[in-house]
Design an enzyme around this catalytic site. Structure first.
Site, PDB file in Angstrom:
ATOM      1  N   SER A   1       0.832  -1.208   0.000  1.00  0.00           N
ATOM      2  CA  SER A   1       0.000   0.000   0.000  1.00  0.00           C
ATOM      3  C   SER A   1       0.861   1.249   0.000  1.00  0.00           C
ATOM      4  O   SER A   1       1.977   1.256   0.555  1.00  0.00           O
ATOM      5  CB  SER A   1      -0.898   0.006   1.238  1.00  0.00           C
ATOM      6  OG  SER A   1      -1.521   1.262   1.421  1.00  0.00           O
TER       7      SER A   1
ATOM      8  N   TYR B   1      -2.375  -0.384   9.915  1.00  0.00           N
ATOM      9  CA  TYR B   1      -2.565  -0.894   8.552  1.00  0.00           C
ATOM     10  C   TYR B   1      -1.281  -0.717   7.748  1.00  0.00           C
ATOM     11  O   TYR B   1      -0.791  -1.656   7.110  1.00  0.00           O
ATOM     12  CB  TYR B   1      -3.723  -0.158   7.872  1.00  0.00           C
ATOM     13  CG  TYR B   1      -3.831  -0.460   6.393  1.00  0.00           C
ATOM     14  CD1 TYR B   1      -4.196  -1.723   5.954  1.00  0.00           C
ATOM     15  CD2 TYR B   1      -3.558   0.521   5.443  1.00  0.00           C
ATOM     16  CE1 TYR B   1      -4.280  -2.013   4.593  1.00  0.00           C
ATOM     17  CE2 TYR B   1      -3.646   0.245   4.095  1.00  0.00           C
ATOM     18  CZ  TYR B   1      -4.009  -1.018   3.668  1.00  0.00           C
ATOM     19  OH  TYR B   1      -4.087  -1.294   2.325  1.00  0.00           O
TER      20      TYR B   1
END
Length: 335
Positions: free
Chosen positions: A127, A152
């Site tokens: 990501s 995350y």
């Protein structure tokens, strides 16, 4: 080829499965259909591939080590694309263990199964969030990314480290893809475009964080899928120029690569909203709010390595991508 795709009911996984089937591959789609967002949308995505004769629909959580190993034993996929993950920056602040269980433990199961069943190439979702506190633009895969701002982001950075270990120890070829703000038809309801569209059509205000001062490298789903397929077909080898005295984070002496996959054209959030207003034919009422915990003000992908190695070329401007999303949304929800 036989390709196992985890997260096959997800936004990217579903679109990728369609493209792989269209070119003649066999797809083993693995998804647990969890309720992080509307399961009916996930079912509708799956309906586009489920009845294809070369698609195998497997209902499984990657946290299930024995079940995952059994799937690889039965189907013997040559390549794996791991898109299964607990997504969302803000959700990770209140629900950290969901990220540990899926993104860390689940990914460890993926790596171990790929090792045991001699998978030729593992491609996995990282990501743009891994850039965290970095402010040098555009974000480069050759930069250090040791300051994540959410669990995350930390879990995705950890995935890259775990993958490198398996590439080094077991010569498992791995490629990590740092996705930059993917959008388009069949997208995720927790993403800004989906939430903005729903609220504007309902006559409700939209929440605009950082007082609208965001810039995002919005990347259309078709361009993302094209990049994933190009990477999947290119099995990495060790980089002979890599040296421990000046370690390059994007490669290794092991068969390991990390790439940014984005549009390389950041867009001001207020311009993005204006484009959406134009496509919807109505104005948004905005609630301007401060930057949220875990968020970064700007993202901007340097995709030079991906272009050089695979010929990747994003082709969809935001105006066209948003218009296609709005058309799909109106049809799907009969608005």
């Amino acid at each position: 080829m036989k390709i196992l795709v985890t997260g096959s009911a997800g936004f990217i996984g579903s679109a990728l499965s369609q493209r792989l089937l269209a070119r003649g591959d066999t797809v083993i789609g693995v998804d647990n259909l969890n309720d992080y967002y509307d399961v009916r949308l996930k079912e509708a995505r799956l309906a586009r591939t489920r009845d294809h004769r070369h698609y195998h629909d497997v209902r499984l959580d990657i946290e299930d080590a024995a079940g995952l190993a059994e799937v690889l034993r039965i189907y013997q996929p040559e390549r794996v694309v791991n898109l299964a993950a607990q997504a969302g920056v803000r959700y990770s602040i209140d629900n950290p263990m969901a990220y540990v269980n899926t993104n860390l433990v689940g990914f460890a199961h993926i790596l171990e199964c790929c090792r045991q069943y001699h998978v030729e190439h593992l491609v996995y979702a990282s990501s743009s969030s891994v850039y965290g506190a970095n402010t040098t633009m555009p974000f480069s895969v050759h930069d250090n990314v040791d300051h994540p701002l959410s669990l995350y982001a930390a879990s995705k950075k950890a995935n890259e480290l775990m993958a490198h270990t398996y590439s080094h120890l077991y010569q498992l070829p791995t490629t990590g893809l740092r996705f930059f703000t993917v959008y388009g038809p069949w997208g995720r309801p927790d993403m800004a475009l989906f939430k903005f569209t729903r609220s504007i059509l309902a006559g409700e205000p939209i929440q605009v964080f950082n007082y609208g001062q965001h810039r995002r490298d919005f990347t259309y789903i078709d361009d993302i899928v094209d990049g994933v397929m190009r990477v999947l077909d290119r099995v990495p080898e060790g980089n002979p120029a890599w040296h421990g005295a000046q370690p390059d984070p994007a490669s290794s002496q092991a068969p390991y690569r990390v790439y940014n996959i984005g549009n390389h054209q950041p867009v001001e959030l207020m311009d993005y909203i204006a484009t959406l207003e134009q496509c919807l034919g109505c104005k948004a009422e905005m609630e301007l709010l401060p930057l949220q915990p875990g968020d970064v003000p700007d993202t901007f992908a340097d995709v030079a390595d991906l272009v050089r190695d695979t010929g990747y070329k994003p082709e969809t401007p935001v105006a066209i991508g948003v218009a296609r999303f709005v058309e799909w949304y109106r049809e799907f929800y009969a608005v």
